[in-house]
Design an enzyme around this catalytic site. Structure first.
Site, PDB file in Angstrom:
ATOM      1  CE1 TYR A 161      -5.621   1.956  14.452  1.00 32.77           C
ATOM      2  CE2 TYR A 161      -7.619   1.408  15.810  1.00 32.77           C
ATOM      3  CZ  TYR A 161      -7.020   1.178  14.570  1.00 32.77           C
ATOM      4  OH  TYR A 161      -7.475   0.522  13.894  1.00 32.77           O
ATOM      5  CE  LYS A 165      -8.125   3.229  12.049  1.00 30.84           C
ATOM      6  NZ  LYS A 165      -8.041   3.391  10.619  1.00 30.84           N
TER       7      LYS A 165
END
Length: 262
Positions: A161, A165
């Protein structure tokens, strides 16, 4: 909002991916309130129908597209629907995100969990943007808003993640450079702790070996304002970035997060 302040997106067509709930829903409704026609996509028809009704009630025009953003053809479908139903696309909000599931431990996890999370949070945004950009270039106008995270700027989540991002920031900046000559802006809007269904303090507590009450208290303590924001607090910034008034803002990473981990 006073009537005099409404309508800054009148005549514009927006696509909001992952718009069935949470931040995506709030942005879709906020843009509808400003007069936009809004195509919202997610995997759940019932949620989409509710959001479309909210957009219509706010004064915009809503359309629903059931799509799984981790599939390339589905990721492109909301843009195609905007063109088919409204004849143009002016604003793209790449809001889809989350975890693909699986074991994300960098020592014992499976590569599929990492790649799935990368595809959901980063690669899907590229697919959708690539579908929209030729039409924005032809119009000489466009706005892309990528929804990042506190994990876009610091180590704050799983490896997959956080990598995705952070990658979204790079995508934002390079697309901004490539598209600026064509009247297109690209920005990354980053929330911190936000009150959505993705924030599960029972799960977070179990992972850390603490109580849910302590997990929630820790989340409050992460921000200067000592609170968790409402999704609706992200919408005004998204509207600004989508509007003519936001035309001078591009390639930026903008946080609306209550002062997350300053």
């Amino acid at each position: 909002m006073p009537a005099a302040d409404r309508g800054v997106l009148k005549g514009r067509v927006a696509v909001v991916t992952g718009g069935g709930r949470g931040i995506g829903r709030a942005i879709a409704v906020g843009m509808g309130h400003e007069g936009a026609s809004v195509v919202v996509s997610s995997r759940t028809q019932g949620q989409l129908d509710a959001v479309v009704a909210e957009v219509d009630d706010a004064g915009g025009r809503g359309r629903a597209v059931v799509a799984d953003a981790s599939d390339e053809d589905d990721a492109r479908a909301p843009v195609r629907a905007a063109l088919a139903d409204f004849g143009r696309i002016d604003v793209l909000v790449n809001n889809v995100g989350g975890s693909s599931g699986g074991n994300h431990d960098p020592f014992s996890g499976d590569a599929g969990a990492f790649m799935g999370t990368l595809r959901l949070n980063l690669i899907s945004a590229f697919w959708t943007s690539q579908e929209a950009l030729p039409h924005m270039r032809e119009q000489g106008h466009g706005r892309i808003i990528n929804i990042g995270s506190g994990a876009s700027k610091r180590a704050a989540a799983s490896v997959g993640y956080t990598a995705a991002k952070h990658g979204l920031v790079g995508l934002t900046k390079q697309l901004a450079m490539a598209t600026a000559p064509h009247g297109i802006t690209v920005n990354c809007l980053c929330p911190g702790w936000t009150n959505t269904s993705l924030v599960d303090f029972e799960r977070l507590a179990a992972a850390k070996g603490i109580s849910p009450a302590q997990a929630e208290a820790d989340a409050h303590a992460d921000s200067a304002q000592r609170r968790i924001l409402a999704p609706e607090e992200l919408a005004p910034m998204a509207v600004l970035l989508a509007s003519e008034a936001g035309g001078g803002i591009t390639g930026q990473v903008i946080s609306v997060d209550g002062g997350y981990r300053l």
